[in-house]
Scaffold this motif. Structure first.
Motif, PDB file in Angstrom:
ATOM      1  N   ASN A   1       2.494  -3.005  -5.707  1.00 49.04           N
ATOM      2  CA  ASN A   1       3.370  -3.872  -4.892  1.00 49.04           C
ATOM      3  C   ASN A   1       3.970  -3.130  -3.702  1.00 49.04           C
ATOM      4  O   ASN A   1       5.126  -3.349  -3.335  1.00 49.04           O
ATOM      5  CB  ASN A   1       4.490  -4.454  -5.757  1.00 49.04           C
ATOM      6  CG  ASN A   1       3.972  -5.274  -6.913  1.00 49.04           C
ATOM      7  OD1 ASN A   1       3.038  -6.049  -6.758  1.00 49.04           O
ATOM      8  ND2 ASN A   1       4.561  -5.087  -8.086  1.00 49.04           N
ATOM      9  N   THR A   2       3.191  -2.235  -3.115  1.00 45.65           N
ATOM     10  CA  THR A   2       3.711  -1.440  -2.002  1.00 45.65           C
ATOM     11  C   THR A   2       3.830  -2.288  -0.741  1.00 45.65           C
ATOM     12  O   THR A   2       3.154  -3.313  -0.580  1.00 45.65           O
ATOM     13  CB  THR A   2       2.808  -0.237  -1.724  1.00 45.65           C
ATOM     14  OG1 THR A   2       1.468  -0.690  -1.523  1.00 45.65           O
ATOM     15  CG2 THR A   2       2.848   0.750  -2.880  1.00 45.65           C
ATOM     16  N   CYS A   3       4.683  -1.810   0.155  1.00 42.78           N
ATOM     17  CA  CYS A   3       4.911  -2.517   1.433  1.00 42.78           C
ATOM     18  C   CYS A   3       5.221  -1.464   2.496  1.00 42.78           C
ATOM     19  O   CYS A   3       6.322  -1.432   3.044  1.00 42.78           O
ATOM     20  CB  CYS A   3       6.028  -3.537   1.300  1.00 42.78           C
ATOM     21  SG  CYS A   3       7.532  -2.915   0.521  1.00 42.78           S
ATOM     22  N   PHE A   4       4.221  -0.593   2.766  1.00 39.53           N
ATOM     23  CA  PHE A   4       4.433   0.570   3.628  1.00 39.53           C
ATOM     24  C   PHE A   4       3.913   0.350   5.051  1.00 39.53           C
ATOM     25  O   PHE A   4       3.597   1.303   5.762  1.00 39.53           O
ATOM     26  CB  PHE A   4       3.743   1.800   3.021  1.00 39.53           C
ATOM     27  CG  PHE A   4       4.271   2.196   1.665  1.00 39.53           C
ATOM     28  CD1 PHE A   4       5.600   1.977   1.321  1.00 39.53           C
ATOM     29  CD2 PHE A   4       3.426   2.804   0.736  1.00 39.53           C
ATOM     30  CE1 PHE A   4       6.079   2.349   0.071  1.00 39.53           C
ATOM     31  CE2 PHE A   4       3.906   3.178  -0.514  1.00 39.53           C
ATOM     32  CZ  PHE A   4       5.237   2.948  -0.847  1.00 39.53           C
ATOM     33  N   ALA A   5       3.856  -0.900   5.484  1.00 36.58           N
ATOM     34  CA  ALA A   5       3.255  -1.210   6.785  1.00 36.58           C
ATOM     35  C   ALA A   5       3.976  -0.529   7.946  1.00 36.58           C
ATOM     36  O   ALA A   5       3.350  -0.214   8.968  1.00 36.58           O
ATOM     37  CB  ALA A   5       3.239  -2.729   7.000  1.00 36.58           C
ATOM     38  N   THR A   6       5.255  -0.284   7.816  1.00 32.55           N
ATOM     39  CA  THR A   6       6.018   0.311   8.924  1.00 32.55           C
ATOM     40  C   THR A   6       6.230   1.812   8.747  1.00 32.55           C
ATOM     41  O   THR A   6       6.959   2.425   9.529  1.00 32.55           O
ATOM     42  CB  THR A   6       7.397  -0.364   9.058  1.00 32.55           C
ATOM     43  OG1 THR A   6       8.191  -0.040   7.901  1.00 32.55           O
ATOM     44  CG2 THR A   6       7.272  -1.867   9.195  1.00 32.55           C
ATOM     45  N   VAL A   7       5.623   2.409   7.716  1.00 31.47           N
ATOM     46  CA  VAL A   7       5.852   3.830   7.425  1.00 31.47           C
ATOM     47  C   VAL A   7       4.800   4.691   8.119  1.00 31.47           C
ATOM     48  O   VAL A   7       3.592   4.441   7.997  1.00 31.47           O
ATOM     49  CB  VAL A   7       5.815   4.095   5.905  1.00 31.47           C
ATOM     50  CG1 VAL A   7       6.019   5.586   5.620  1.00 31.47           C
ATOM     51  CG2 VAL A   7       6.876   3.270   5.198  1.00 31.47           C
ATOM     52  N   ASN A   8       5.263   5.705   8.826  1.00 27.96           N
ATOM     53  CA  ASN A   8       4.385   6.720   9.411  1.00 27.96           C
ATOM     54  C   ASN A   8       4.188   7.819   8.366  1.00 27.96           C
ATOM     55  O   ASN A   8       5.128   8.554   8.066  1.00 27.96           O
ATOM     56  CB  ASN A   8       5.025   7.293  10.672  1.00 27.96           C
ATOM     57  CG  ASN A   8       4.198   8.407  11.301  1.00 27.96           C
ATOM     58  OD1 ASN A   8       3.171   8.819  10.758  1.00 27.96           O
ATOM     59  ND2 ASN A   8       4.644   8.898  12.444  1.00 27.96           N
ATOM     60  N   PRO A   9       2.993   7.955   7.776  1.00 29.08           N
ATOM     61  CA  PRO A   9       2.788   8.947   6.718  1.00 29.08           C
ATOM     62  C   PRO A   9       3.132  10.375   7.146  1.00 29.08           C
ATOM     63  O   PRO A   9       3.515  11.196   6.308  1.00 29.08           O
ATOM     64  CB  PRO A   9       1.293   8.825   6.396  1.00 29.08           C
ATOM     65  CG  PRO A   9       0.936   7.430   6.799  1.00 29.08           C
ATOM     66  CD  PRO A   9       1.775   7.151   8.005  1.00 29.08           C
TER      67      PRO A   9
END
Length: 644
Positions: free
Chosen positions: A355-363
């Motif tokens: 259920n991740t939601c990392f669309a706005t995260v810069n790895p």
């Protein structure tokens, strides 16, 4: 004593007679029984349930009615009369509907009811001075009520006089106003002082109404809870505290508090959420039993919930890095995520993510906010700090609040006093100095007050410390080693969800530990108690709220509906009068209408906590200490100005 101060005081007491009268008055008050203190905790926005407990004085109103009318009224009539005292306007309307087209019957009811209310007022005011009672009476009826309260010749010369007063009140259409005024006077007299032992905000739908009630309450203090500090932190300029507030409101479907009550525009956040996020089962709002959402509303809240949660996780990273003394490097979880494999490593163990939601995260830079996110945050913070209603509530919370309170020999604290496994005070290093126990709590409060007074200093230690109070391992308000919000959203393995509690929470079962803590705060361990909130007592599992041979009393029994399935009750309140302490367990509050129509009250079991061997007088209380100081000053004024 400073003669300039005495000269100023003499302007108020400009004759020897006035000074003498005041000294006599204060000395007499010292010998009255102490007033009833009422302790409540963890209200969590449940305004209706709180209102009912406040109106019935945790059962004290009905107890006093029974004391004086047990031989006169039936049980049903006692319930009807109690309901009138709790909700006078609504009950009067029901009574008048019953007497529709029966004016003589209604007038007879008025006569009898006013007489009963006068008797109850007299009984409830028996340990107050006349001047204090006068201040509690409805202004427009002070003279009339005093005439009825202090009858001197009822059986002969003045009997008709008293009857005529009541008849005229009824004939002039003032009976409803008098009855309502007397009902609220009785509510006020039954409880002399209210203690709110933390957590007014979050989860429930109407914390603002609780705040308005407290602002207008005659005598109250507040010990901040972790959720209250979150709101104070947001108003003080902490963006991470603000993100937490919005996330919790989204989780419990309470965004109306943000937008409709406090006037904070969430449209920019919704636009951001609509752009980057989809449906996600981990972020759907918890269902309200009394509220139904459309599918579109659920989806909007789910998207907002994800957007603000990711902003929160990003904002935590720079604080943890710039404050190594917080000892929170293990909570840099976005930095521990393998975004390609969709897994995270926590304390050496790797877990798959869901259920991740990392669309706005810069790895490469997980803490980096998108420009859109930063703009949304700035607009939200500006709205928060310019909300007139929120400013009024936060200023009151700061004025009446503290992290702990020593009152009438007891220690009131929402959460804990951090301890190690051996029961020693845990130390926290702040700016190269160690603090523990009372000194640590005083330091926390210093930072909170500084942050509130200087909202422009958003990156200073004081502002970061407010967030630490919400989530740090040595925080007296949190009292756990970690807050596992990230794990609960994204990791299925529930062993990662566990939050390790500070040893305080099992050591407080021991009398020796509680006695040591009372001494740490310069309180008498033989007579004092520690009064806690924060952790719901699971009475349904047999947990006892009275611990350590009566030295520890935990009064969070679940006002919040979210907890009631695990606690089995709907909250505890504590009463402390001149005879001792009683703990009251409350049944679930359904509605005001249920009380009005069915006489359903929410009281359950009363338990004696501590019985005074000798009735406690005002002279032995905090108020008594203040009165003794006033008497000393007045005697100094006598010697300085009037004794030759």
């Amino acid at each position: 004593m400073n003669t300039r101060f005495l000269d100023l005081l003499a302007q108020r007491y400009d004759s020897e007679e006035k000074v003498v009268t005041e000294i006599i008055n204060l000395e007499a008050i010292l010998n009255l029984p102490k007033g009833t203190e009422h302790f409540v905790s963890d209200l969590h926005g449940e305004y209706q349930a709180f209102q009912h407990v406040l109106r019935n004085g945790a059962g004290k109103v009905k107890e006093k009615i029974s004391d004086i009318f047990i031989e006169v009224l039936s049980e049903e009539e006692i319930n009807e009369f109690a309901t009138l005292v709790y909700y006078p306007e609504e009950k009067l309307q029901l009574v008048k509907n019953n007497y529709f087209n029966d004016e003589p019957g209604l007038n007879e009811w008025y006569m009898k009811t006013i007489e009963h209310l006068i008797q109850l007022t007299c009984y409830a005011s028996s340990k107050y001075t006349r001047s204090k009672l006068r201040r509690a009476l409805p202004n427009q009826f002070v003279y009339i009520i005093e005439e009825l309260l202090y009858k001197t010749d009822e059986l002969s010369n003045k009997k008709n006089y008293y009857e005529k007063i009541v008849q005229q009140i009824i004939s002039l259409g003032q009976a409803d106003k008098l009855i309502t005024g007397l009902a609220y006077t009785i509510q006020r007299l039954v409880v002399d002082h209210l203690h709110v032992v933390g957590d007014i905000y979050d989860r429930g739908p109407e914390p603002d109404k609780i705040m308005d009630t407290l602002i207008n309450y005659h005598s109250v203090d507040i010990q901040w809870g972790n959720h209250d500090v979150l709101w104070l932190g947001a108003f003080s300029g902490s963006k991470v505290c603000l993100a937490n507030i919005i996330r919790i409101c989204a989780r419990y479907d309470n965004l109306d508090i943000i937008e409709d009550v406090y006037g904070i525009n969430l449209r920019p956040l919704l636009n951001l959420a609509e752009k980057y996020y989809e449906d996600n089962p981990a972020f759907r709002p918890k269902r309200h039993s009394d509220k139904e959402l459309s599918e579109r509303e659920k989806l909007q809240i789910t998207k907002i919930h994800q957007a603000i949660a990711m902003i929160q996780f990003k904002l935590e990273i720079p604080i943890i890095k710039r404050r190594p003394s917080f000892n929170m490097s293990e909570r840099l979880l976005l930095e521990k995520v393998d975004f390609e494999k969709n897994e995270v490593t926590i304390q050496g163990e790797t877990y798959p993510l869901e259920n991740t939601c990392f669309a706005t995260v810069n790895p490469e830079k997980p803490e980096q906010l998108l420009e859109e996110e930063a703009q949304v945050l700035d607009r939200l913070l500006f709205s928060v700090q310019h909300s007139e209603k929120l400013a009024r509530h936060m200023n009151f919370l700061m004025k009446k609040g503290s992290l702990y309170l020593k009152y009438n020999g007891n220690l009131l604290i929402h959460g804990c006093i951090p301890l190690d496994e051996q029961g020693n005070l845990e130390e926290m290093v702040i700016e190269n100095k160690s603090y523990a126990g009372r000194e640590l709590l005083d330091k926390f409060e210093h930072y909170l007050r500084h942050a509130f007074a200087h909202p422009e200093e958003t990156d200073e230690l004081a502002t970061d410390m407010v967030w630490y109070l919400w989530t740090g391992e040595y925080s007296s308000l949190f009292g756990k080693r970690e807050m596992t919000t990230f794990e609960r959203y994204f990791i299925k393995d529930k062993k990662t969800h566990k939050e390790r509690k500070n040893p305080y929470y099992y050591l407080r079962e021991k009398e020796e530990i509680c006695r040591n803590l009372l001494m740490e705060f310069d309180l008498n361990p033989d007579q004092g108690h520690i009064i806690n909130g924060h952790t719901p007592v699971k009475e349904i599992d047999g947990e006892n709220p009275i611990k350590a041979n009566g030295k520890m009393i935990v009064i969070d029994g679940g006002f919040s509906k979210a907890y009631q399935s695990t606690t089995g009750i709907a909250g505890y309140t504590l009463l402390y009068n001149s005879y001792g302490m009683q703990l009251v367990a409350h049944k679930k509050f359904n509605s005001k209408e249920d009380v009005l129509l069915n006489g359903a009250d929410v009281l359950s079991v009363k338990r004696l906590v501590d019985e005074e061997l000798k009735r406690k007088m005002v002279s032995e209380t905090n108020v008594g200490e203040e009165l003794l100081q006033e008497i000393s000053i007045l005697k100094s004024l006598m010697e300085y100005r009037y004794v030759k």
